[in-house]
Design a protein around this motif. Structure first.
Motif, mmCIF file in Angstrom:
data_model
loop_
_atom_site.group_PDB
_atom_site.id
_atom_site.type_symbol
_atom_site.label_atom_id
_atom_site.label_comp_id
_atom_site.label_asym_id
_atom_site.label_seq_id
_atom_site.Cartn_x
_atom_site.Cartn_y
_atom_site.Cartn_z
ATOM 1 N N GLU A 160 -50.810 66.145 80.545
ATOM 2 C CA GLU A 160 -50.099 65.050 79.887
ATOM 3 C C GLU A 160 -50.894 63.756 80.002
ATOM 4 O OE1 GLU A 160 -47.428 65.451 78.129
ATOM 5 O OE2 GLU A 160 -47.198 67.582 78.646
ATOM 6 N N LEU A 161 -50.835 62.949 78.934
ATOM 7 C CA LEU A 161 -51.477 61.642 78.914
ATOM 8 C C LEU A 161 -50.416 60.560 79.080
ATOM 9 C CD1 LEU A 161 -54.085 61.917 76.011
ATOM 10 C CD2 LEU A 161 -54.498 62.020 78.464
ATOM 11 N N ALA A 162 -50.789 59.491 79.764
ATOM 12 C CA ALA A 162 -49.915 58.343 79.943
ATOM 13 C C ALA A 162 -50.697 57.088 79.583
ATOM 14 C CB ALA A 162 -49.389 58.267 81.373
ATOM 15 N N TYR A 163 -50.075 56.216 78.799
ATOM 16 C CA TYR A 163 -50.689 54.966 78.357
ATOM 17 C C TYR A 163 -49.958 53.817 79.044
ATOM 18 C CZ TYR A 163 -52.789 57.778 74.638
ATOM 19 O OH TYR A 163 -53.485 58.741 73.942
ATOM 20 N N LYS A 164 -50.676 53.023 79.833
ATOM 21 C CA LYS A 164 -50.090 51.899 80.560
ATOM 22 C C LYS A 164 -50.534 50.595 79.904
ATOM 23 C CE LYS A 164 -49.751 54.267 85.018
ATOM 24 N NZ LYS A 164 -50.065 54.209 86.466
ATOM 25 N N SER A 165 -49.550 49.822 79.442
ATOM 26 C CA SER A 165 -49.855 48.564 78.762
ATOM 27 C C SER A 165 -48.699 47.601 78.975
ATOM 28 C CB SER A 165 -50.058 48.812 77.260
ATOM 29 O OG SER A 165 -50.304 47.603 76.575
ATOM 30 N N GLY A 166 -49.018 46.366 79.378
ATOM 31 C CA GLY A 166 -48.000 45.345 79.562
ATOM 32 C C GLY A 166 -46.980 45.680 80.622
ATOM 33 N N GLY A 167 -47.378 46.371 81.652
ATOM 34 C CA GLY A 167 -46.454 46.726 82.717
ATOM 35 C C GLY A 167 -45.562 47.909 82.409
ATOM 36 N N LYS A 168 -45.739 48.553 81.255
ATOM 37 C CA LYS A 168 -44.935 49.709 80.885
ATOM 38 C C LYS A 168 -45.835 50.939 80.745
ATOM 39 C CE LYS A 168 -41.451 47.024 78.364
ATOM 40 N NZ LYS A 168 -40.738 46.856 77.068
ATOM 41 N N THR A 169 -45.237 52.101 80.911
ATOM 42 C CA THR A 169 -45.946 53.366 80.764
ATOM 43 C C THR A 169 -45.332 54.140 79.607
ATOM 44 O OG1 THR A 169 -46.458 53.462 83.128
ATOM 45 C CG2 THR A 169 -46.629 55.508 81.886
ATOM 46 N N TYR A 170 -46.179 54.528 78.659
ATOM 47 C CA TYR A 170 -45.723 55.264 77.490
ATOM 48 C C TYR A 170 -46.276 56.686 77.534
ATOM 49 C CZ TYR A 170 -45.111 50.432 75.901
ATOM 50 O OH TYR A 170 -44.757 49.120 75.814
ATOM 51 N N PRO A 171 -45.440 57.706 77.288
ATOM 52 C CA PRO A 171 -45.962 59.078 77.254
ATOM 53 C C PRO A 171 -46.872 59.282 76.059
ATOM 54 C CG PRO A 171 -43.657 59.020 76.570
ATOM 55 C CD PRO A 171 -43.984 57.644 77.064
#
Length: 428
Positions: free
Chosen positions: A152-163
């Motif tokens: 699984e990939l996780a994208y972290k941007s602006g203090g949030k984590t998106y799947p």
């Protein structure tokens, strides 16, 4: 110093030597050994690269062209594909969110692909893991980190984590780890650096009145202070000549000014700057004619480059985005719904070819008249026959003889048999 039983004397240099005794003699320090530093070329970043006209033109052209190509959502039915309207159609075709229209949204997305090397957008769903889609929002690739947890990939941007299943991700070129990426500006940094250096040299050259670096030859005064005063006098004379627009200025007797360095014309700077446009076009796989390089363009090859653009560049990038949209919006096992670009929109500027193509489509039974009118954003014709397919009457199935037309109205009267010939035969 002893080496293999031999005594080697350490090298010494005199204090009055022009050489720098603190710098060792080696290949990597050769220039520094003689008191010269390496060439200080301009740093290449996204902001500095966009100051090169060819780079700016390539990024602007590709991002705007891809943003202008319309996208539609379709659903497969027993009668064929049907365009999906409603919220999904609005998000894909008109406005991905409440703050941006489709053109502005996708232009920024593709700008990131063709500068830093990656475009990212987050899919807002009605609830986590749900199929309902509420909108799409852009992410800043420069402030986003990508991590892998198993598969699984996780994208972290602006203090949030998106799947990863909720992020549209189109990289220019992936690295071996399949997480980081290559960007076109980074890959073509040397060519862009050379273009920046030539721009800086040309601007400095002409800002100085077109006067190249000069060397003063002749009997010079002794002493550092006297030499500085003499140089200052020469500078004032040259500056006064430039400001007064007078081509002649006096020099002390026995002195002369000689240019230092290469003549820009002899150094082929004009040809080199033209070649850099071709190099940058090559980095983006873009035909040079779309960077306004028309030096070798003719009517024929410019038209072929137009076809090359769609087949070998725009078509490939639209497919990359379609794959991401179909996978992330509908899932891998949902083949009945899909997103597709309408590349026919690239023909909007050629009215004659567009109308001829629609006319041929109607006459050959591929389009109904109303479907052709819809492509041109015209209302349906009120005649019900406009929803039927038409075919040229002379077109028949191979191997079958054409059926004679049926005449309407009363049949013509039959002619009475003539007995003149029979009478003559009997008489004979």
């Amino acid at each position: 110093m002893r080496f293999l039983g031999l005594r080697v004397e350490r090298e010494t240099r005199s204090g009055t030597s022009l050489e720098n005794p603190t710098i060792p003699v080696s290949a990597e320090n050769f220039l520094g050994f003689f008191g010269m530093q390496g060439v200080d070329l301009p740093a290449v970043t996204t902001d500095t690269a966009l100051k090169v006209p060819a780079v700016m033109a390539a990024v602007a052209f590709l991002s705007r062209t891809l943003a202008a190509v319309p996208k539609h959502a379709y659903r497969e039915t027993a009668e064929g594909p049907v365009r999906v309207k409603g919220k999904l159609g609005t998000i894909v075709h008109k406005s991905p969110n409440d703050q941006m229209g489709a053109f502005k949204f996708w232009q920024f997305f593709w700008q990131q692909v063709f500068t830093g090397g990656r475009g990212l957008a987050w899919i807002e769903r009605s609830r986590p893991g749900a199929a309902g889609i509420e909108g799409m929002w852009l992410l800043d690739p420069t402030r986003t980190t990508i991590q892998r947890d198993g598969v699984e990939l996780a994208y972290k941007s602006g203090g949030k984590t998106y799947p990863g299943s909720d992020v549209i991700d189109v990289p220019f070129m992936l690295r071996a780890n399949q997480l980081s990426h290559y960007g076109p500006i980074n890959l073509a940094s040397k060519a862009i650096q050379l273009a920046l250096a030539m721009n800086d040299y040309a601007s400095t050259f002409f800002a100085g009145g077109g006067v190249p670096p000069l060397a003063l030859t002749g009997p010079l005064p002794a002493g550092a202070d006297a030499l500085k005063r003499a140089m200052a006098d020469i500078h004032r004379v040259i500056d006064a000549a430039k400001k007064s627009a007078k081509p002649v200025f006096p020099l002390p007797p026995g002195h002369d000014l000689k240019p230092v360095g290469f003549d820009p014309d002899k150094g082929q700077m004009t040809e080199a700057r033209k070649f850099q446009t071709v190099e940058i076009a090559r980095a983006y796989q873009l035909p040079p004619v779309f960077l306004q390089d028309l030096e070798r363009a003719t009517f024929t090859n410019a038209e072929q480059q137009d076809l090359h653009l769609v087949k070998h560049l725009i078509g490939q990038w639209t497919l990359a985005l379609e794959d991401e949209l179909n996978l992330k919006l509908f899932g891998r096992l949902n083949p009945t719904r899909y997103i597709e670009h309408n590349l026919d929109a690239l023909m909007r500027g050629d009215f004659k070819s567009r109308i001829e193509g629609l006319a041929r489509g109607v006459q050959s039974g591929l389009l109904t008249p109303n479907e052709g009118r819809a492509i041109e954003n015209r209302p349906n014709h009120r005649n019900s026959a406009a929803d039927e397919l038409f075919m040229q009457g002379a077109t028949v199935e191979l191997g079958r003889r054409a059926t004679p037309p049926v005449l309407s109205g009363p049949a013509p009267p039959a002619e009475a048999p003539s007995d003149v010939g029979d009478t003559n035969d009997d008489a004979a």
